[in-house]
Design a protein around this motif. Structure first.
Motif, PDB file in Angstrom:
ATOM      1  N   CYS A 134       0.831  -1.211   0.000  1.00 30.04           N
ATOM      2  CA  CYS A 134       0.000   0.000   0.000  1.00 30.04           C
ATOM      3  C   CYS A 134       0.864   1.259   0.000  1.00 30.04           C
ATOM      4  O   CYS A 134       0.569   2.229  -0.709  1.00 30.04           O
ATOM      5  N   LEU A 135       1.930   1.250   0.776  1.00 33.82           N
ATOM      6  CA  LEU A 135       2.836   2.386   0.857  1.00 33.82           C
ATOM      7  C   LEU A 135       3.399   2.757  -0.515  1.00 33.82           C
ATOM      8  O   LEU A 135       3.575   3.936  -0.833  1.00 33.82           O
ATOM      9  N   PHE A 136       3.655   1.765  -1.341  1.00 32.50           N
ATOM     10  CA  PHE A 136       4.259   2.008  -2.652  1.00 32.50           C
ATOM     11  C   PHE A 136       3.237   2.075  -3.782  1.00 32.50           C
ATOM     12  O   PHE A 136       3.594   2.039  -4.954  1.00 32.50           O
ATOM     13  N   GLY A 137       1.968   2.195  -3.427  1.00 33.13           N
ATOM     14  CA  GLY A 137       0.953   2.478  -4.432  1.00 33.13           C
ATOM     15  C   GLY A 137       0.301   1.279  -5.095  1.00 33.13           C
ATOM     16  O   GLY A 137      -0.396   1.433  -6.104  1.00 33.13           O
ATOM     17  N   PHE A 138       0.506   0.094  -4.553  1.00 34.69           N
ATOM     18  CA  PHE A 138      -0.136  -1.100  -5.117  1.00 34.69           C
ATOM     19  C   PHE A 138      -1.586  -1.182  -4.659  1.00 34.69           C
ATOM     20  O   PHE A 138      -1.933  -0.730  -3.581  1.00 34.69           O
ATOM     21  N   LYS A 139      -2.420  -1.778  -5.502  1.00 32.34           N
ATOM     22  CA  LYS A 139      -3.835  -2.025  -5.197  1.00 32.34           C
ATOM     23  C   LYS A 139      -4.114  -3.512  -5.400  1.00 32.34           C
ATOM     24  O   LYS A 139      -3.553  -4.147  -6.303  1.00 32.34           O
ATOM     25  N   ARG A 140      -5.013  -4.061  -4.570  1.00 31.87           N
ATOM     26  CA  ARG A 140      -5.386  -5.463  -4.736  1.00 31.87           C
ATOM     27  C   ARG A 140      -6.053  -5.627  -6.091  1.00 31.87           C
ATOM     28  O   ARG A 140      -6.931  -4.866  -6.466  1.00 31.87           O
ATOM     29  N   HIS A 141      -5.621  -6.638  -6.836  1.00 28.30           N
ATOM     30  CA  HIS A 141      -6.086  -6.847  -8.199  1.00 28.30           C
ATOM     31  C   HIS A 141      -6.918  -8.119  -8.327  1.00 28.30           C
ATOM     32  O   HIS A 141      -7.925  -8.137  -9.028  1.00 28.30           O
ATOM     33  N   GLN A 142      -6.479  -9.175  -7.658  1.00 28.04           N
ATOM     34  CA  GLN A 142      -7.130 -10.468  -7.857  1.00 28.04           C
ATOM     35  C   GLN A 142      -6.857 -11.376  -6.658  1.00 28.04           C
ATOM     36  O   GLN A 142      -5.739 -11.431  -6.158  1.00 28.04           O
ATOM     37  N   VAL A 143      -7.881 -12.081  -6.205  1.00 33.27           N
ATOM     38  CA  VAL A 143      -7.722 -13.077  -5.151  1.00 33.27           C
ATOM     39  C   VAL A 143      -7.364 -14.399  -5.823  1.00 33.27           C
ATOM     40  O   VAL A 143      -7.981 -14.795  -6.812  1.00 33.27           O
ATOM     41  N   LEU A 144      -6.349 -15.078  -5.286  1.00 35.55           N
ATOM     42  CA  LEU A 144      -5.867 -16.338  -5.847  1.00 35.55           C
ATOM     43  C   LEU A 144      -6.081 -17.470  -4.841  1.00 35.55           C
ATOM     44  O   LEU A 144      -6.296 -17.210  -3.659  1.00 35.55           O
ATOM     45  N   GLU A 176      -2.882 -13.287  -2.943  1.00 34.36           N
ATOM     46  CA  GLU A 176      -3.519 -12.227  -3.725  1.00 34.36           C
ATOM     47  C   GLU A 176      -2.510 -11.692  -4.727  1.00 34.36           C
ATOM     48  O   GLU A 176      -1.307 -11.694  -4.479  1.00 34.36           O
ATOM     49  N   LEU A 177      -3.036 -11.204  -5.827  1.00 37.89           N
ATOM     50  CA  LEU A 177      -2.223 -10.518  -6.815  1.00 37.89           C
ATOM     51  C   LEU A 177      -2.494  -9.026  -6.661  1.00 37.89           C
ATOM     52  O   LEU A 177      -3.646  -8.597  -6.663  1.00 37.89           O
ATOM     53  N   TRP A 178      -1.441  -8.246  -6.491  1.00 41.65           N
ATOM     54  CA  TRP A 178      -1.552  -6.798  -6.354  1.00 41.65           C
ATOM     55  C   TRP A 178      -0.926  -6.160  -7.579  1.00 41.65           C
ATOM     56  O   TRP A 178      -0.043  -6.741  -8.214  1.00 41.65           O
TER      57      TRP A 178
END
Length: 105
Positions: A81-91, A96-98
């Motif tokens: 989160c600090l580096f700007g990633f967002k949750r994209h897909q639950v595996l 999870e894929l961010w």
């Protein structure tokens, strides 16, 4: 969308930043670029240096950049989160894929 079986394949990890306290590696998959960050000593100075390097890397790369996250790891989630990633897909298997994408506007 990235198929879960593709995420679990391993490809060559290439260091794109090497510092005494951390390194950032890119792993090129057929579906996109994955990032890994290995940190030896984490403090406020190292955090600023990682953020500076990350900013330069993302400007050069352009995105999207993916990260694989193990659900029980709360520190890793905070880091993403600090580096700007967002949750994209639950595996499957509590993963999870961010994704990181550039922000325009």
């Amino acid at each position: 969308m990235i198929a879960p079986e593709v995420v679990h394949e391993h490809f060559l990890k290439v260091p794109v930043v090497r510092r005494a306290d951390f390194e950032i590696l890119f792993e090129q998959h057929v579906s996109g670029t994955f990032v890994h960050c290995n940190v030896k000593n984490y403090n406020a100075t190292v955090k600023r240096e990682i953020m500076t390097c990350w900013s330069q890397l993302t400007q050069l790369h352009g995105g999207p950049i993916y990260a694989l996250h193990d659900l029980p790891d709360h520190k890793h989630r905070k880091f993403l989160c600090l580096f700007g990633f967002k949750r994209h897909q639950v595996l499957p298997n509590l993963k999870e894929l961010w994704i990181w994408r550039p922000v325009y506007g």
